[in-house]
Write a protein that holds these residues in place. Structure first.
Motif, PDB file in Angstrom:
ATOM      1  N   SER A 204       0.851  -1.182   0.000  1.00 56.08           N
ATOM      2  CA  SER A 204       0.000   0.000   0.000  1.00 56.08           C
ATOM      3  C   SER A 204       0.891   1.237   0.000  1.00 56.08           C
ATOM      4  O   SER A 204       1.945   1.262   0.641  1.00 56.08           O
ATOM      5  CB  SER A 204      -0.895   0.005   1.243  1.00 56.08           C
ATOM      6  OG  SER A 204      -1.519   1.261   1.409  1.00 56.08           O
ATOM      7  N   GLU A 206       0.383   3.674   1.598  1.00 50.92           N
ATOM      8  CA  GLU A 206       0.358   4.190   2.964  1.00 50.92           C
ATOM      9  C   GLU A 206       1.323   3.464   3.899  1.00 50.92           C
ATOM     10  O   GLU A 206       1.520   3.889   5.037  1.00 50.92           O
ATOM     11  CB  GLU A 206      -1.058   4.085   3.534  1.00 50.92           C
ATOM     12  CG  GLU A 206      -2.089   4.914   2.785  1.00 50.92           C
ATOM     13  CD  GLU A 206      -3.451   4.866   3.424  1.00 50.92           C
ATOM     14  OE1 GLU A 206      -4.173   5.874   3.349  1.00 50.92           O
ATOM     15  OE2 GLU A 206      -3.801   3.819   4.009  1.00 50.92           O
ATOM     16  N   SER A 207       1.927   2.363   3.438  1.00 47.65           N
ATOM     17  CA  SER A 207       2.847   1.606   4.312  1.00 47.65           C
ATOM     18  C   SER A 207       3.900   0.870   3.489  1.00 47.65           C
ATOM     19  O   SER A 207       4.161  -0.308   3.715  1.00 47.65           O
ATOM     20  CB  SER A 207       2.051   0.609   5.162  1.00 47.65           C
ATOM     21  OG  SER A 207       1.273  -0.258   4.345  1.00 47.65           O
ATOM     22  N   GLY A 226      -0.587   4.393   7.127  1.00 42.21           N
ATOM     23  CA  GLY A 226      -2.047   4.410   7.091  1.00 42.21           C
ATOM     24  C   GLY A 226      -2.585   3.031   7.423  1.00 42.21           C
ATOM     25  O   GLY A 226      -1.905   2.021   7.233  1.00 42.21           O
ATOM     26  N   THR A 256      -2.675   2.416  -4.400  1.00 39.60           N
ATOM     27  CA  THR A 256      -3.405   3.342  -3.546  1.00 39.60           C
ATOM     28  C   THR A 256      -4.617   2.656  -2.911  1.00 39.60           C
ATOM     29  O   THR A 256      -5.074   1.614  -3.384  1.00 39.60           O
ATOM     30  CB  THR A 256      -3.896   4.545  -4.356  1.00 39.60           C
ATOM     31  OG1 THR A 256      -4.880   4.086  -5.311  1.00 39.60           O
ATOM     32  CG2 THR A 256      -2.741   5.222  -5.103  1.00 39.60           C
TER      33      THR A 256
END
Length: 505
Positions: A204, A206-207, A226, A256
């Motif tokens: 992701s 976010e990570s 995230g 995303t």
């Protein structure tokens, strides 16, 4: 290194409790992408996740003395359930330390598998610190969720099964990445036997701790992560998993949250499985890989790592899946404030389905509408729609990639009516969810009465729900009733509704 892990994987004791999961073709996705897409169904494990493999393999190889002292872990996710079941099968005491904020369904799931749950602290770090206290005070063995050779070897049995099950040449295997235990195990096995097969990690955005480590040439700690894909929300790749992944993983693709939601829908369409966000990472990675390299007629395998998703998360997923796929366009459009404007605008959309329509009267000259429209999967469909509207002199702003618009404004469009809105009556309608139903509604009422409020959202049901404000003077109410009967759709007068009086009048 690879020979040692090959031995560990071949001798892993995962099948005392884990199953050999099926490898399924994804027919719709394969046809759309022009490649053979296969899904490795780890969601079918007894704990609905691959984590049971590594947890059981580690616990099964403890000494009798270690087993007698019991095992402990800090986890609020799939590792907790995997370890609880592994310990139960082996008759070992297990303690799982979870933050107090852990959803009750996860707490109940761990307890149901025989472990004792200790709720401690409000965040993972506090839970982890308490688990280490139990290790120091009671001599319990801490079972790491990913950074342990036996755990890695247990996860590596997925790679073993893939090569055994797949009768055709494999071009690439896509694996979700959190702390790296799964990708390290799968990559170690595949590269030991079939080094020509690409192993691609998917993270992701976010990570993306593995992508950051590969770029830096060493392990790094992300400043924040995230938690949408909570199963891979890890800030630092594991030490042992980094040692393997840095040598054996060919590439890392990041996706995303919107792309993850689109992949969740793809998985459901092809398998009827409801994956968790982390479980859908690999499928999202396959789609991005095909787009990036324009490959055709390849055999691409995605590991669906788990299906432990909270039911309330599905509402969010369904709302953004079409946007993540590029099949829904969110637009802000300015139209003239006059009877018939809505109808003319909707006519321009042709047969494209409207997914959402929000409007509140602002001034007497222009109306600002928020509209969602489905477009085809072909490249350029979004740009084509916008060009068509602009060619008809409509000011258009594309909000499809606007985070505030997608997740907040769409639920806030409207507000109180300005003082210039008089004689407003509110009606709630249900009409059949089929092409032309909305246009029929607008043709019947929109040319005769000024629409001062309009809200419609596609709910995927047989009937569409619409809330409409109409400016109707007292002497025209009887005339309106006649038009409503002519329309033939079920309706309710909500003018005295308390919520309407409080927030919209």
């Amino acid at each position: 290194m690879l020979n040692e892990y090959l031995r560990k994987i071949l001798t892993s004791r995962v099948y005392d409790v884990a199953i050999e999961t099926p490898l399924h073709i994804a027919p719709f996705l394969s046809e759309r992408l022009g490649n053979q897409i296969w899904i490795k169904r780890e969601d079918e494990q007894p704990v609905y996740s691959f984590k049971i493999r590594g947890a059981y393999n580690k616990v099964a190889q403890l000494t009798e003395e270690e087993k007698a002292r019991g095992v402990v872990a800090a986890s609020a996710g799939n590792h907790a359930q995997g370890l609880a079941l592994a310990a139960k099968e082996l008759g070992i005491k297990a303690v799982i330390v979870m933050p107090r904020t852990t959803p009750d369904i996860k707490v109940r799931s761990v307890k149901a598998r025989g472990a004792r749950v200790v709720l401690h602290g409000d965040a993972f770090d506090e839970a982890f610190a308490y688990s280490q206290k139990l290790v120091a005070e009671k001599g319990m063995t801490y079972i790491h969720p990913y950074d342990d050779p036996e755990v890695i070897a247990g996860q590596g049995t997925i790679g073993m099964e893939i090569l055994r099950q797949m009768k055709q040449p494999v071009d690439a295997v896509f694996v979700p990445v959190g702390g790296g235990g799964l990708v390290a195990g799968v990559a170690a096995y595949i590269k030991a036997l079939k080094p020509e097969i690409k192993v691609i990690g998917v993270e992701s955005t976010e990570s993306a701790c593995l992508a950051a480590a590969l770029e830096a040439g060493q392990r790094v700690t992300l400043p924040e992560v995230g938690i949408f894909a909570d199963g891979v929300a890890v800030a630092t790749i594991g030490e042992e998993t980094w040692r393997i992944a840095s040598e054996c993983v060919d590439e890392v693709i990041t996706v995303t949250p919107d792309e993850i939601c689109a992949a969740l829908k793809d998985i459901f369409d092809d398998t009827r499985a409801v994956a968790e966000p982390a479980g859908a990472l690999a499928v999202a990675g396959v789609k991005k890989y095909v787009e990036r390299y324009a490959c055709e007629e390849q055999n691409l395998i995605a590991v669906l790592s788990g299906a432990n998703v909270n039911f309330d998360r599905l509402r969010y997923v369904s709302e953004v899946a079409e946007i993540g796929e590029g099949r829904e366009v969110i637009l802000a459009v300015t139209i003239p404030e006059e009877p018939g404007s809505f109808q003319r605008f909707c006519s321009l959309l042709g047969k494209r389905p409207i997914t959402e329509f929000n409007y509140r009267f602002g001034d007497s000259e222009h109306a600002q509408i928020y509209v969602g429209v489905k477009v085809g999967p072909e490249p350029g469909a979004r740009a084509e729609l916008i060009s068509e509207l602009r060619a008809e002199s409509y000011p258009v702003m594309d909000l499809s990639d606007n985070e505030v618009a997608k997740y907040h404004i769409r639920h806030m469009v409207g507000g109180l009516a300005p003082a210039s809105v008089t004689n407003e009556r509110l009606y709630r309608f249900e009409f059949p969810e089929r092409p032309g139903a909305l246009l029929k509604f607008l043709r019947t009422l929109g040319k005769r009465f000024n629409i001062s409020l309009f809200h419609y959202r596609n709910h995927g049901a047989a009937s569409g729900r619409t809330l409409v404000g109409l400016q109707v003077s007292d002497d025209k109410i009887e005339q309106l009733q006649g038009y409503l009967l002519e329309l033939g759709y079920p309706y309710w007068d909500e003018t005295e509704n308390t919520a309407y009086q409080l927030f919209l009048r």
